[in-house]
Design an enzyme around this catalytic site. Structure first.
Site, PDB file in Angstrom:
ATOM      1  N   SER A  57       0.822  -1.219   0.000  1.00 18.80           N
ATOM      2  CA  SER A  57       0.000   0.000   0.000  1.00 18.80           C
ATOM      3  C   SER A  57       0.851   1.262   0.000  1.00 18.80           C
ATOM      4  O   SER A  57       2.020   1.254   0.396  1.00 18.80           O
ATOM      5  CB  SER A  57      -0.919   0.010   1.222  1.00 18.80           C
ATOM      6  OG  SER A  57      -1.682  -1.168   1.265  1.00 18.80           O
TER       7      SER A  57
HETATM    8  N1  SAM Z   1      -0.729  -4.815   4.070  1.00 17.23           N
HETATM    9  C1  SAM Z   1       0.011  -5.168   2.886  1.00 17.23           C
HETATM   10  C2  SAM Z   1       1.411  -4.610   2.882  1.00 17.23           C
HETATM   11  O1  SAM Z   1       1.785  -3.901   3.830  1.00 17.23           O
HETATM   12  O2  SAM Z   1       2.155  -4.911   1.937  1.00 17.23           O
HETATM   13  C3  SAM Z   1      -0.703  -4.817   1.607  1.00 17.23           C
HETATM   14  C4  SAM Z   1      -1.876  -5.675   1.414  1.00 17.23           C
HETATM   15  S1  SAM Z   1      -2.388  -5.912  -0.248  1.00 17.23           S
HETATM   16  C5  SAM Z   1      -3.060  -4.331  -0.629  1.00 17.23           C
HETATM   17  C6  SAM Z   1      -3.809  -6.952   0.115  1.00 17.23           C
HETATM   18  C7  SAM Z   1      -3.439  -8.354   0.533  1.00 17.23           C
HETATM   19  O3  SAM Z   1      -4.615  -8.996   1.046  1.00 17.23           O
HETATM   20  C8  SAM Z   1      -2.944  -9.225  -0.624  1.00 17.23           C
HETATM   21  O4  SAM Z   1      -1.681  -9.735  -0.336  1.00 17.23           O
HETATM   22  C9  SAM Z   1      -4.000 -10.323  -0.711  1.00 17.23           C
HETATM   23  O5  SAM Z   1      -3.491 -11.573  -1.130  1.00 17.23           O
HETATM   24  C10 SAM Z   1      -4.534 -10.356   0.705  1.00 17.23           C
HETATM   25  N2  SAM Z   1      -5.849 -10.951   0.853  1.00 17.23           N
HETATM   26  C11 SAM Z   1      -6.942 -10.822   0.064  1.00 17.23           C
HETATM   27  N3  SAM Z   1      -7.960 -11.535   0.551  1.00 17.23           N
HETATM   28  C12 SAM Z   1      -7.512 -12.130   1.699  1.00 17.23           C
HETATM   29  C13 SAM Z   1      -8.104 -13.001   2.650  1.00 17.23           C
HETATM   30  N4  SAM Z   1      -9.358 -13.418   2.562  1.00 17.23           N
HETATM   31  N5  SAM Z   1      -7.349 -13.409   3.692  1.00 17.23           N
HETATM   32  C14 SAM Z   1      -6.050 -13.032   3.823  1.00 17.23           C
HETATM   33  N6  SAM Z   1      -5.441 -12.212   2.940  1.00 17.23           N
HETATM   34  C15 SAM Z   1      -6.167 -11.764   1.898  1.00 17.23           C
END
Ligand code: SAM
Length: 209
Positions: free
Chosen positions: A60
């Site tokens: 992000s």
């Molecule tokens: N917080 C992260 C960072 O600091 O890099 C960025 C997160 S990225 C915008 C969103 C993440 O949520 C992705 O890696 C995706 O695979 C994960 N994600 C999506 N659905 C999910 C779920 N149901 N459970 C766990 N992770 C999930």
């Protein structure tokens, strides 16, 4: 460019954009964001922008990380759950401000890489698991705060159930194109919602393969 000067410039920019919490700004200044992206993107690591981390996912934008962190730590939580580990950057920031951080990711490769980064940085108070975060992480519940770093149409019921009384949850809620950063507080009267600002996140996907 991964120099201290580029980090200082990023923090100055976040301040200008309205981030006021001194502790959050200092942790962002100290956290090596370039270690959370591919080497080829090193030179862009301290720009205030989201960057690709593979698997169709993103780290992000620092402004959003700072903003969500401010909201999450406002009541001095002892135990926080993050849904959507991604690169691990948000969890690493939180781990420097909160005694215990749990973070969960649905993509195994990202969870493994994030664990290595936490180890490399000596962050022993973060526990990274691979699971479907829409179910929360019941084994360690309740949480004083929950941060969801992927966008969904509504706040998953399991997360509300795992939020301690007095706790707060922050999540981007909306459609695929954009969401609204939403704060939910678990008060004596029930769950109180407040909508904050428009954001764009990759989708929260229920279930894992
Ligand atoms: N917080 C992260 C960072 O600091 O890099 C960025 C997160 S990225 C915008 C969103 C993440 O949520 C992705 O890696 C995706 O695979 C994960 N994600 C999506 N659905 C999910 C779920 N149901 N459970 C766990 N992770 C999930």
């Amino acid at each position: 460019m991964t120099s201290q000067r580029t980090r200082d410039r990023l923090v100055e920019r976040l301040r200008e954009e309205g981030i006021r919490n001194h502790a959050v700004l200092e942790v962002i200044r100290a956290t090596p964001r370039h270690l959370f992206v591919d080497e080829a993107l090193d030179s862009r690591a301290y720009e205030d922008t989201a960057l690709p981390i593979g698997h169709g996912q993103t780290i992000s934008q620092p402004y959003i990380v700072a903003r969500m962190t401010e909201l999450v730590i406002a009541k001095q939580p002892q135990k926080v759950l993050e849904v959507g580990t991604g690169s691990g950057y948000q969890a690493a920031v939180l781990a420097q401000l909160v005694p215990k951080v749990y973070t969960t990711e649905r993509i195994e490769a990202l969870a493994t890489q994030a664990r290595q980064r936490f180890r490399q940085l000596g962050l022993r108070n973060v526990r990274a698991t691979r699971s479907d975060g829409t179910m929360g992480l019941p084994d360690f519940a309740p949480y004083d705060a929950i941060i969801v770093t992927a966008g969904g149409e509504s706040v998953p019921e399991a997360l509300l159930q795992q939020l301690a009384p007095g706790g707060r949850l922050v999540m981007p809620v909306g459609g695929r194109d954009y969401q609204v950063l939403t704060l939910v507080e678990h008060t004596e009267e029930g769950f109180v919602r407040e909508t904050l600002e428009p954001v764009v996140f990759v989708p929260l996907i229920g279930g894992i393969s």
